[in-house]
Scaffold this active site. Structure first.
Site, mmCIF file in Angstrom:
data_model
loop_
_atom_site.group_PDB
_atom_site.id
_atom_site.type_symbol
_atom_site.label_atom_id
_atom_site.label_comp_id
_atom_site.label_asym_id
_atom_site.label_seq_id
_atom_site.Cartn_x
_atom_site.Cartn_y
_atom_site.Cartn_z
ATOM 1 N N GLU A 68 1.724 3.052 -12.532
ATOM 2 C CA GLU A 68 0.368 3.515 -12.268
ATOM 3 C C GLU A 68 -0.087 4.589 -13.265
ATOM 4 O OE1 GLU A 68 0.149 3.486 -7.942
ATOM 5 O OE2 GLU A 68 -1.338 5.070 -8.112
ATOM 6 N N THR A 112 0.848 -1.202 0.000
ATOM 7 C CA THR A 112 0.000 0.000 0.000
ATOM 8 C C THR A 112 0.883 1.250 0.000
ATOM 9 O OG1 THR A 112 -0.084 -0.107 2.414
ATOM 10 C CG2 THR A 112 -1.981 -1.027 1.227
ATOM 11 N N HIS A 157 -5.326 2.192 -5.886
ATOM 12 C CA HIS A 157 -4.728 3.219 -5.014
ATOM 13 C C HIS A 157 -5.787 3.866 -4.099
ATOM 14 C CE1 HIS A 157 -1.025 6.078 -4.751
ATOM 15 N NE2 HIS A 157 -1.663 6.028 -3.593
ATOM 16 N N GLY A 200 -5.789 3.635 -0.641
ATOM 17 C CA GLY A 200 -5.356 3.678 0.767
ATOM 18 C C GLY A 200 -6.046 4.738 1.611
HETATM 19 C C1 DGY Z 1 -0.368 9.427 -0.213
HETATM 20 O O1 DGY Z 1 -0.841 10.201 0.601
HETATM 21 O O2 DGY Z 1 0.847 9.332 -0.395
HETATM 22 C C2 DGY Z 1 -1.323 8.615 -1.015
HETATM 23 O O3 DGY Z 1 -0.695 7.512 -1.567
HETATM 24 C C3 DGY Z 1 -1.924 9.468 -2.105
HETATM 25 O O4 DGY Z 1 -0.926 10.178 -2.683
#
Ligand code: DGY
Length: 332
Positions: A278, A247, A296, A298
């Site tokens: 990506e 992640t 993506h 997260g």
């Molecule tokens: C982060 O905050 O780094 C997330 O992956 C979105 O950029």
């Protein structure tokens, strides 16, 4: 910022939660991205020439090509997100630009997603969902789609910052997982160790962690040193029953090597939220059942995306007021 009475121009590169866009419009001369298309390199260059502040995010590849030329007006790049590997920080500093990010607020949601991916791949949930949707399910049977339990297994956490420690805590509390962590480069690590679960043990080496862990979860930043940290050799060090969760950032894993390792069952499976190229995903991965693929997600809850926007707004407000923003990553 200059003492001019005109409102600073804030160029927002992607669509943001409505409440955040409303705030930007209320306080600044806002340039919003109505179509929400990712900006091309030349559009980013133009933005840096016209705006005092760029309110950007992970899809904006801001490199020396954009930052190295003359005529740059921007003095602050306020990133919406914690990871800043898409910004050439040295070039920004040389161009006289401060860069900020949005740490803390996305820790728990990102950790939750890592735990979710772990459960999805270990319990074969993605595969099971496809099975039902395609009409292939013929009914319950004792040996059907039997996965693995995380209970009592060893979780190897690579990168033991805020998110890594949160994953460790949740895995220990919810599943009694034993935690082994490795993060040689984190300067805050000695202070941080106390914030993990009490059973957490520091691995003596990355190799030791890879050899002992049943689940390996990546939480280190993407840097020149961590690019392809997980490559074909390191995948071979893992148990053939082990799972890899990412992640963090896609380029920490050599995605071609991972796809071969999954095809040849060098490891049991993977749960991915981020990708090396990506938004492209190596085609082979999309064909395999032993990998879960998320886009993506997260930090993707309304609560956290709003909190990230508010945090970025605080950085912008402090900068405009002539103060040091709370979340400075680099400043000239
Ligand atoms: C982060 O905050 O780094 C997330 O992956 C979105 O950029």
């Amino acid at each position: 910022m200059s003492a001019s009475s005109e409102r600073p121009i804030v160029f927002v590169t992607r669509k943001l939660p409505a409440s955040i866009e409303t705030e930007v419009v209320a306080h600044y001369d806002a340039r919003l991205n109505r179509t929400d298309d990712a900006l091309a390199p030349e559009q980013l260059t133009a933005a840096l020439r016209q705006a005092d502040i760029i309110f950007c995010t992970v899809t904006d590849n801001i490199r020396v090509e954009q930052l190295g030329g003359s005529g740059i007006r921007t003095k602050l790049i306020a990133n919406f997100g914690v990871g800043v590997n898409h910004i050439d920080l040295d070039a920004a500093k040389r161009a006289g630009i401060t860069v900020t990010n949005t740490p803390d607020v996305l820790t728990e949601d990102t950790a939750d997603l890592a735990i979710g991916l772990m459960l999805m791949i270990m319990r074969r949930m993605g595969e099971g969902e496809r099975h039902v949707r395609t009409g292939a399910w013929s009914g319950w049977r004792p040996t059907h789609m039997v996965g693995r339990s995380p209970r009592g297994k060893t979780l190897g956490v690579i990168g033991y910052g805020r998110i890594g420690r949160a994953v460790a805590r949740h895995a220990a509390a919810a599943f009694g997982m034993h935690v082994l962590w490795y993060a040689p480069r984190d300067p805050r690590i000695e202070d941080a160790a106390s914030a993990g679960p009490t059973n957490a043990q520091r691995a003596t080496s990355l190799d030791e962690l890879l050899q002992r862990a049943d689940v390996v979860s990546l939480h280190c930043p993407s840097t020149a040193d961590t690019k392809h940290l997980i490559n074909a050799d390191r995948l071979r060090m893992m148990k053939d029953s082990a799972y890899l969760i990412n992640t963090a950032r896609g380029d920490i894993v050599d995605e071609w090597a991972l796809s071969s390792a999954l095809r040849e069952q060098v490891i049991a499976g993977a749960g991915l939220d981020v990708y090396e190229f990506e938004p492209s995903v190596v085609a082979d991965l999309k064909e395999m059942e032993n990998v879960v693929l998320l886009p993506h997600l997260g930090s993707a809850t309304m609560e956290t995306r709003t909190a990230m926007g508010e945090r970025a707004l605080k950085n912008i407000a402090a900068f405009v007021a002539g103060d040091v923003p709370p979340d400075v990553v680099v400043r000239p």
